[in-house]
Design an enzyme around this catalytic site. Structure first.
Site, PDB file in Angstrom:
ATOM      1  N   ARG A  39       4.159  -3.709  -0.170  1.00 38.52           N
ATOM      2  CA  ARG A  39       3.058  -3.001  -0.629  1.00 38.52           C
ATOM      3  C   ARG A  39       3.309  -2.969  -2.241  1.00 38.52           C
ATOM      4  O   ARG A  39       4.057  -2.408  -3.100  1.00 38.52           O
ATOM      5  CB  ARG A  39       3.164  -1.440  -0.456  1.00 38.52           C
ATOM      6  CG  ARG A  39       2.347  -0.459  -1.090  1.00 38.52           C
ATOM      7  CD  ARG A  39       2.215   0.974  -0.673  1.00 38.52           C
ATOM      8  NE  ARG A  39       1.230   1.963  -1.165  1.00 38.52           N
ATOM      9  CZ  ARG A  39       1.566   2.575  -2.265  1.00 38.52           C
ATOM     10  NH1 ARG A  39       2.628   2.544  -2.739  1.00 38.52           N
ATOM     11  NH2 ARG A  39       0.496   3.337  -2.561  1.00 38.52           N
ATOM     12  N   LYS A  92       3.795   8.010  -3.716  1.00 39.87           N
ATOM     13  CA  LYS A  92       2.356   8.086  -3.694  1.00 39.87           C
ATOM     14  C   LYS A  92       1.809   9.479  -3.530  1.00 39.87           C
ATOM     15  O   LYS A  92       2.194  10.433  -3.121  1.00 39.87           O
ATOM     16  CB  LYS A  92       2.135   7.820  -2.054  1.00 39.87           C
ATOM     17  CG  LYS A  92       0.658   7.270  -1.816  1.00 39.87           C
ATOM     18  CD  LYS A  92       0.522   6.326  -0.320  1.00 39.87           C
ATOM     19  CE  LYS A  92      -0.825   5.779  -0.209  1.00 39.87           C
ATOM     20  NZ  LYS A  92      -0.788   5.289   1.049  1.00 39.87           N
ATOM     21  N   SER A 143      -4.059   3.898   7.423  1.00 44.45           N
ATOM     22  CA  SER A 143      -3.450   5.178   6.953  1.00 44.45           C
ATOM     23  C   SER A 143      -4.416   6.338   7.345  1.00 44.45           C
ATOM     24  O   SER A 143      -5.985   6.167   7.267  1.00 44.45           O
ATOM     25  CB  SER A 143      -3.120   5.349   5.412  1.00 44.45           C
ATOM     26  OG  SER A 143      -2.058   4.442   5.323  1.00 44.45           O
TER      27      SER A 143
END
Length: 511
Positions: A332, A430, A401
């Site tokens: 990521r 996040k 997600s």
């Protein structure tokens, strides 16, 4: 079909052949070839076309004529800004002239007809070395430098969109300590690209050129740009060749390989969204569910800020995590340039595969396809999951997600293989809403039978709670990558997850 598209065929010739060679060729009359093409393209249409063996100049002329005809129809229906001569109905031309065993598959005059009529229409031409020599009427191509010059010369000569010269006929020069590469050269009219892959020692190579061209056409049909389509096709072909090494098929020199290994499985019953005639559900099974469930137990998600804070490179962080027991890794990396990301991802992929761990790329479908990663993970604000599934095909893992049961059901319908649900708890890595354990359990119920991993604020202290809520594993960032000892942190987390899974399913102890 193995690449996730629906194939339709117009037969140009019938052959009598086996692993010893071609004993007879019966060309289809040109009028009947035209009728086959019209029957398909006037009804179902096509998103890409691939040509292979064209036995005579008449067949070449018919194919070129019909492609021009149907491209003109596509162009008339396209927006005014769409002006590329190779953009409508992508065409992959595999200029088949000689079989693997050396038997001629085309009459005299075919090479000239290809150069004059068909290759100028091609989005990409895919000659092997002997075919490139024949088309260019040049001397032997014996080096990568020769291949580069030939690719450029053929593109300039025919004005086709691109040329991919396949290097499989060039003898490997590697050793046991330094294995050989097979090198293909792609020239797109502007840049030369040197595409390398491991040389696979096998006699089961009959049909590799046809398969590669067909796979490129399949990826172009999904909407991939050319270079990504070529990379995805090469990766699929290598997978099939590697899996076919132990097969004993015939006693001649042109032994086939097994195309099944370009796909994950056969047709399965309902977890997908495709509804066939009469309402029966069915979809291509992309991965073995039991295997994927085991791989999702400890899902490590890299974070550039954690790595920077701990003074680690991405490769160092991934290496430590898989050594500690991470069962799947997601890269990521949101703020990295594409070229740098490809290089970093390729290195991480090698480490992951050395440890038998899948590598997933977050969001960047282009990077995943370029390096041959095992899958892609997307969020609700990224590319739609259904589009990503069409781009990556059936054989790669797709994760999505989600926060709500409806998002879970939508992701299942779009072809997801697993879901990441959360954030379960507040997290520093996040910025997102929290769904809690109750929301997590609702997502798991809606997603069944797809596996779900919990994301957001997960640690050794609460991992077991998420397993009891119905998860197959945990996805963690700082719990692994912000730890002083990454290996020890991963090892401890995996122990907690496995103990929780065993407690929930004692008859199916995770190993």
């Amino acid at each position: 079909m193995a690449r996730g598209v629906f194939a339709m065929t117009a037969l140009t010739a019938l052959t009598a052949q086996n692993t010893h060679g071609v004993s007879a060729v019966h060309a289809v009359p040109p009028e009947f070839l035209m009728q086959q093409i019209d029957a398909v393209l006037s009804d179902l249409g096509a998103d890409a076309i691939k040509t292979g063996m064209l036995p005579n100049a008449e067949a070449v002329h018919v194919v070129a004529d019909r492609i021009r005809h149907y491209r003109s129809g596509a162009a008339a229906a396209a927006p005014p800004s769409s002006t590329s001569p190779h953009g409508f109905l992508p065409l992959v031309v595999d200029p088949v002239l000689v079989s693997t065993s050396g038997h001629s598959l085309a009459e005299g005059g075919v090479a000239a007809a290809l150069l004059r009529d068909l290759l100028p229409l091609a989005t990409v031409a895919t000659p092997n070395i002997p075919e490139a020599e024949a088309l260019l009427a040049c001397g032997p191509i014996t080096s990568i430098g020769d291949m580069r010059r030939a690719a450029r010369e053929l593109q300039v000569k025919t004005r086709c969109g691109a040329v991919l010269i396949k290097g499989g006929h060039m003898k490997p020069t590697g050793t046991a300590d330094d294995p050989a590469d097979v090198v293909d050269i792609l020239y797109d009219g502007e840049q030369l690209h040197e595409l390398r892959g491991a040389w696979i020692h096998t006699g089961n190579t009959h049909g590799t050129g046809c398969t590669l061209a067909s796979a490129i056409a399949a990826e172009l049909a999904k909407g991939l740009p050319l270079r990504a389509a070529v990379s995805a096709a090469r990766s699929a072909l290598q997978t099939a060749l590697r899996a076919s090494v132990p097969l004993s098929l015939g006693s001649g020199v042109q032994r086939p390989f097994h195309h099944r290994h370009m796909m994950a499985a056969t047709v399965s019953e309902p977890t997908g969204a495709a509804v066939a005639e009469g309402g029966k559900r069915g979809t291509l099974a992309r991965v073995d569910p039991a295997t994927l469930r085991r791989q999702l137990r400890l899902y490590g998600v890299t974070d550039p800020y954690c790595n920077k804070k701990c003074n680690r490179t991405l490769l160092e962080a991934v290496t430590l995590a898989v050594r500690g027991g991470a069962t799947i890794i997601q890269l990521r990396e949101k703020d990295i340039d594409g070229g740098d990301f490809v290089r970093e991802a390729a290195a991480a992929l090698q480490v992951c595969h050395q440890h038998g761990v899948p590598l997933i790329i977050n969001d960047r479908v282009d990077v995943a396809l370029a390096v041959g990663a095992d899958g892609v993970h997307v969020g609700q604000s990224d590319l739609p999951a259904g589009l990503v599934r069409a781009m990556i095909g059936p054989a790669r893992i797709l994760g999505v997600s989600v926060k709500t049961p409806q998002q879970a059901r939508d992701a299942v319908a779009a072809g997801a293989d697993y879901l990441g649900a959360g954030a379960v708890l507040p997290t520093g890595t996040k910025d997102t809403d929290v769904i809690g354990l109750e929301g997590l359990a609702a997502v798991c119920e809606a997603a069944a039978p797809l596996p779900v991993v919990s994301i957001g604020g997960i640690s050794a202290a609460n991992a077991a709670d998420t397993i009891r809520a119905g998860c197959a594993g945990i996805a963690v960032v700082s719990a692994i990558f912000a730890a002083e000892d990454v290996e020890a942190a991963a090892r401890a987390l995996l122990r907690v997850v496995d103990e929780a899974l065993e407690a929930e399913n004692p008859a199916q102890q995770q190993t």
